[in-house]
Design a protein around this motif. Structure first.
Motif, PDB file in Angstrom:
ATOM      1  N   GLY A 115      37.516  87.856  53.491  1.00  0.00           N
ATOM      2  CA  GLY A 115      37.292  88.866  52.461  1.00  0.00           C
ATOM      3  C   GLY A 115      36.091  89.748  52.719  1.00  0.00           C
ATOM      4  O   GLY A 115      35.668  90.489  51.836  1.00  0.00           O
ATOM      5  N   LEU A 116      35.514  89.673  53.928  1.00  0.00           N
ATOM      6  CA  LEU A 116      34.308  90.435  54.230  1.00  0.00           C
ATOM      7  C   LEU A 116      34.585  91.872  54.649  1.00  0.00           C
ATOM      8  O   LEU A 116      33.675  92.707  54.629  1.00  0.00           O
ATOM      9  N   ILE A 117      35.815  92.154  55.046  1.00  0.00           N
ATOM     10  CA  ILE A 117      36.196  93.524  55.375  1.00  0.00           C
ATOM     11  C   ILE A 117      37.579  93.811  54.807  1.00  0.00           C
ATOM     12  O   ILE A 117      38.340  92.884  54.503  1.00  0.00           O
ATOM     13  N   THR A 118      37.855  95.087  54.670  1.00  0.00           N
ATOM     14  CA  THR A 118      39.212  95.534  54.357  1.00  0.00           C
ATOM     15  C   THR A 118      39.640  96.445  55.493  1.00  0.00           C
ATOM     16  O   THR A 118      38.803  97.109  56.122  1.00  0.00           O
ATOM     17  N   ARG A 119      40.930  96.449  55.760  1.00  0.00           N
ATOM     18  CA  ARG A 119      41.454  97.277  56.840  1.00  0.00           C
ATOM     19  C   ARG A 119      42.515  98.200  56.274  1.00  0.00           C
ATOM     20  O   ARG A 119      43.286  97.818  55.395  1.00  0.00           O
ATOM     21  N   SER A 120      42.534  99.415  56.781  1.00  0.00           N
ATOM     22  CA  SER A 120      43.545 100.370  56.343  1.00  0.00           C
ATOM     23  C   SER A 120      44.086 101.101  57.563  1.00  0.00           C
ATOM     24  O   SER A 120      43.435 101.172  58.601  1.00  0.00           O
ATOM     25  N   LYS A 121      45.284 101.630  57.394  1.00  0.00           N
ATOM     26  CA  LYS A 121      45.925 102.350  58.493  1.00  0.00           C
ATOM     27  C   LYS A 121      46.249 103.756  58.024  1.00  0.00           C
ATOM     28  O   LYS A 121      46.842 103.955  56.973  1.00  0.00           O
ATOM     29  N   SER A 122      45.831 104.721  58.827  1.00  0.00           N
ATOM     30  CA  SER A 122      46.108 106.121  58.548  1.00  0.00           C
ATOM     31  C   SER A 122      46.595 106.737  59.849  1.00  0.00           C
ATOM     32  O   SER A 122      45.847 106.792  60.826  1.00  0.00           O
ATOM     33  N   ALA A 123      47.826 107.163  59.845  1.00  0.00           N
ATOM     34  CA  ALA A 123      48.474 107.667  61.071  1.00  0.00           C
ATOM     35  C   ALA A 123      48.389 106.593  62.141  1.00  0.00           C
ATOM     36  O   ALA A 123      48.807 105.470  61.910  1.00  0.00           O
ATOM     37  N   GLN A 124      47.798 106.905  63.308  1.00  0.00           N
ATOM     38  CA  GLN A 124      47.707 105.890  64.353  1.00  0.00           C
ATOM     39  C   GLN A 124      46.386 105.139  64.314  1.00  0.00           C
ATOM     40  O   GLN A 124      46.160 104.236  65.095  1.00  0.00           O
ATOM     41  N   TRP A 125      45.500 105.504  63.404  1.00  0.00           N
ATOM     42  CA  TRP A 125      44.179 104.881  63.337  1.00  0.00           C
ATOM     43  C   TRP A 125      44.147 103.750  62.331  1.00  0.00           C
ATOM     44  O   TRP A 125      44.628 103.866  61.218  1.00  0.00           O
ATOM     45  N   ARG A 126      43.562 102.657  62.727  1.00  0.00           N
ATOM     46  CA  ARG A 126      43.352 101.526  61.829  1.00  0.00           C
ATOM     47  C   ARG A 126      41.848 101.344  61.684  1.00  0.00           C
ATOM     48  O   ARG A 126      41.170 101.042  62.659  1.00  0.00           O
ATOM     49  N   THR A 127      41.345 101.568  60.483  1.00  0.00           N
ATOM     50  CA  THR A 127      39.908 101.481  60.251  1.00  0.00           C
ATOM     51  C   THR A 127      39.568 100.234  59.456  1.00  0.00           C
ATOM     52  O   THR A 127      40.389  99.698  58.712  1.00  0.00           O
ATOM     53  N   SER A 128      38.337  99.797  59.632  1.00  0.00           N
ATOM     54  CA  SER A 128      37.815  98.646  58.898  1.00  0.00           C
ATOM     55  C   SER A 128      36.634  99.103  58.066  1.00  0.00           C
ATOM     56  O   SER A 128      35.886 100.004  58.454  1.00  0.00           O
ATOM     57  N   ARG A 129      36.473  98.460  56.932  1.00  0.00           N
ATOM     58  CA  ARG A 129      35.403  98.815  55.990  1.00  0.00           C
ATOM     59  C   ARG A 129      34.792  97.517  55.466  1.00  0.00           C
ATOM     60  O   ARG A 129      35.501  96.556  55.175  1.00  0.00           O
ATOM     61  N   LEU A 130      33.466  97.504  55.330  1.00  0.00           N
ATOM     62  CA  LEU A 130      32.756  96.350  54.795  1.00  0.00           C
ATOM     63  C   LEU A 130      33.136  96.126  53.342  1.00  0.00           C
ATOM     64  O   LEU A 130      33.237  97.069  52.559  1.00  0.00           O
ATOM     65  N   SER A 131      33.346  94.890  52.982  1.00  0.00           N
ATOM     66  CA  SER A 131      33.578  94.497  51.598  1.00  0.00           C
ATOM     67  C   SER A 131      32.476  93.501  51.248  1.00  0.00           C
ATOM     68  O   SER A 131      32.566  92.317  51.571  1.00  0.00           O
ATOM     69  N   ALA A 132      31.415  93.976  50.634  1.00  0.00           N
ATOM     70  CA  ALA A 132      30.205  93.181  50.448  1.00  0.00           C
ATOM     71  C   ALA A 132      30.284  92.162  49.309  1.00  0.00           C
ATOM     72  O   ALA A 132      29.433  91.272  49.219  1.00  0.00           O
ATOM     73  N   GLU A 133      31.268  92.237  48.468  1.00  0.00           N
ATOM     74  CA  GLU A 133      31.353  91.330  47.307  1.00  0.00           C
ATOM     75  C   GLU A 133      31.260  89.851  47.703  1.00  0.00           C
ATOM     76  O   GLU A 133      30.528  89.094  47.056  1.00  0.00           O
ATOM     77  N   PRO A 134      31.956  89.390  48.746  1.00  0.00           N
ATOM     78  CA  PRO A 134      31.833  87.974  49.110  1.00  0.00           C
ATOM     79  C   PRO A 134      30.414  87.568  49.501  1.00  0.00           C
ATOM     80  O   PRO A 134      30.037  86.408  49.359  1.00  0.00           O
ATOM     81  N   LEU A 135      29.620  88.524  49.966  1.00  0.00           N
ATOM     82  CA  LEU A 135      28.243  88.203  50.329  1.00  0.00           C
ATOM     83  C   LEU A 135      27.414  87.866  49.093  1.00  0.00           C
ATOM     84  O   LEU A 135      26.437  87.124  49.175  1.00  0.00           O
ATOM     85  N   ARG A 136      27.815  88.369  47.940  1.00  0.00           N
ATOM     86  CA  ARG A 136      27.133  87.997  46.690  1.00  0.00           C
ATOM     87  C   ARG A 136      27.344  86.520  46.383  1.00  0.00           C
ATOM     88  O   ARG A 136      26.446  85.841  45.899  1.00  0.00           O
ATOM     89  N   GLU A 137      28.538  86.030  46.688  1.00  0.00           N
ATOM     90  CA  GLU A 137      28.826  84.613  46.493  1.00  0.00           C
ATOM     91  C   GLU A 137      27.925  83.768  47.394  1.00  0.00           C
ATOM     92  O   GLU A 137      27.386  82.749  46.976  1.00  0.00           O
ATOM     93  N   VAL A 138      27.729  84.210  48.619  1.00  0.00           N
ATOM     94  CA  VAL A 138      26.842  83.513  49.555  1.00  0.00           C
ATOM     95  C   VAL A 138      25.410  83.563  49.034  1.00  0.00           C
ATOM     96  O   VAL A 138      24.695  82.550  49.043  1.00  0.00           O
ATOM     97  N   ALA A 139      24.973  84.737  48.586  1.00  0.00           N
ATOM     98  CA  ALA A 139      23.610  84.888  48.073  1.00  0.00           C
ATOM     99  C   ALA A 139      23.379  83.980  46.864  1.00  0.00           C
ATOM    100  O   ALA A 139      22.323  83.350  46.751  1.00  0.00           O
ATOM    101  N   ALA A 140      24.358  83.894  45.972  1.00  0.00           N
ATOM    102  CA  ALA A 140      24.226  83.025  44.796  1.00  0.00           C
ATOM    103  C   ALA A 140      24.124  81.566  45.220  1.00  0.00           C
ATOM    104  O   ALA A 140      23.317  80.805  44.675  1.00  0.00           O
ATOM    105  N   TYR A 141      24.926  81.176  46.203  1.00  0.00           N
ATOM    106  CA  TYR A 141      24.872  79.806  46.706  1.00  0.00           C
ATOM    107  C   TYR A 141      23.505  79.522  47.335  1.00  0.00           C
ATOM    108  O   TYR A 141      22.893  78.479  47.084  1.00  0.00           O
ATOM    109  N   MET A 142      23.012  80.453  48.130  1.00  0.00           N
ATOM    110  CA  MET A 142      21.742  80.258  48.825  1.00  0.00           C
ATOM    111  C   MET A 142      20.554  80.296  47.862  1.00  0.00           C
ATOM    112  O   MET A 142      19.527  79.685  48.135  1.00  0.00           O
ATOM    113  N   GLU A 143      20.685  81.006  46.762  1.00  0.00           N
ATOM    114  CA  GLU A 143      19.595  81.113  45.796  1.00  0.00           C
ATOM    115  C   GLU A 143      19.160  79.740  45.288  1.00  0.00           C
ATOM    116  O   GLU A 143      17.973  79.497  45.078  1.00  0.00           O
ATOM    117  N   LYS A 144      20.110  78.846  45.109  1.00  0.00           N
ATOM    118  CA  LYS A 144      19.777  77.487  44.663  1.00  0.00           C
ATOM    119  C   LYS A 144      18.799  76.830  45.630  1.00  0.00           C
ATOM    120  O   LYS A 144      17.887  76.112  45.217  1.00  0.00           O
TER     121      LYS A 144
END
Length: 111
Positions: free
Chosen positions: A57-86
């Protein structure tokens, strides 16, 4: 055996290539070719890394014409940060005790 999301995220973050890919994606979306540029590994290897990141869940991928791009999805990193905060509270307390111990030793040496 089902794997929880936090385990998937940590497993994805365990690899330095995947961490570097995430760092690059924090600057903006990119194609597989753009992500592969700094590495001496094949495009299929980069694609496998992207699948792991997508599965966590750390990235999302999309396809436009022949290009497939990836994008950061930072929300799961909040779960990691909350876990590490303890544990940050534990580390801070341990470091405070270590700091006091070092200061005590230094004072005793000055006597």
């Amino acid at each position: 055996m089902a794997t929880d999301q936090l385990s998937l995220i940590f497993a994805a973050l365990a690899d330095p290539t995947r961490r570097a890919i995430l760092a690059r994606l924090s600057e903006g979306e990119a194609t597989v070719g753009e992500l592969a540029e700094p590495f001496e590994i094949s495009l299929p290897a980069i694609s496998r890394h992207l699948k792991v990141l997508e599965g966590a869940g750390l990235i999302t991928r999309s396809k436009s014409a022949q290009w497939r791009t990836s994008r950061l999805s930072a929300e799961p990193l909040r779960e990691v940060a909350a876990y590490m905060e303890k544990y940050r509270r534990f580390w801070d307390s341990s470091l405070d005790r270590l700091d006091e111990h070092v200061k005590r030793i230094q004072r005793e040496r000055l006597k």
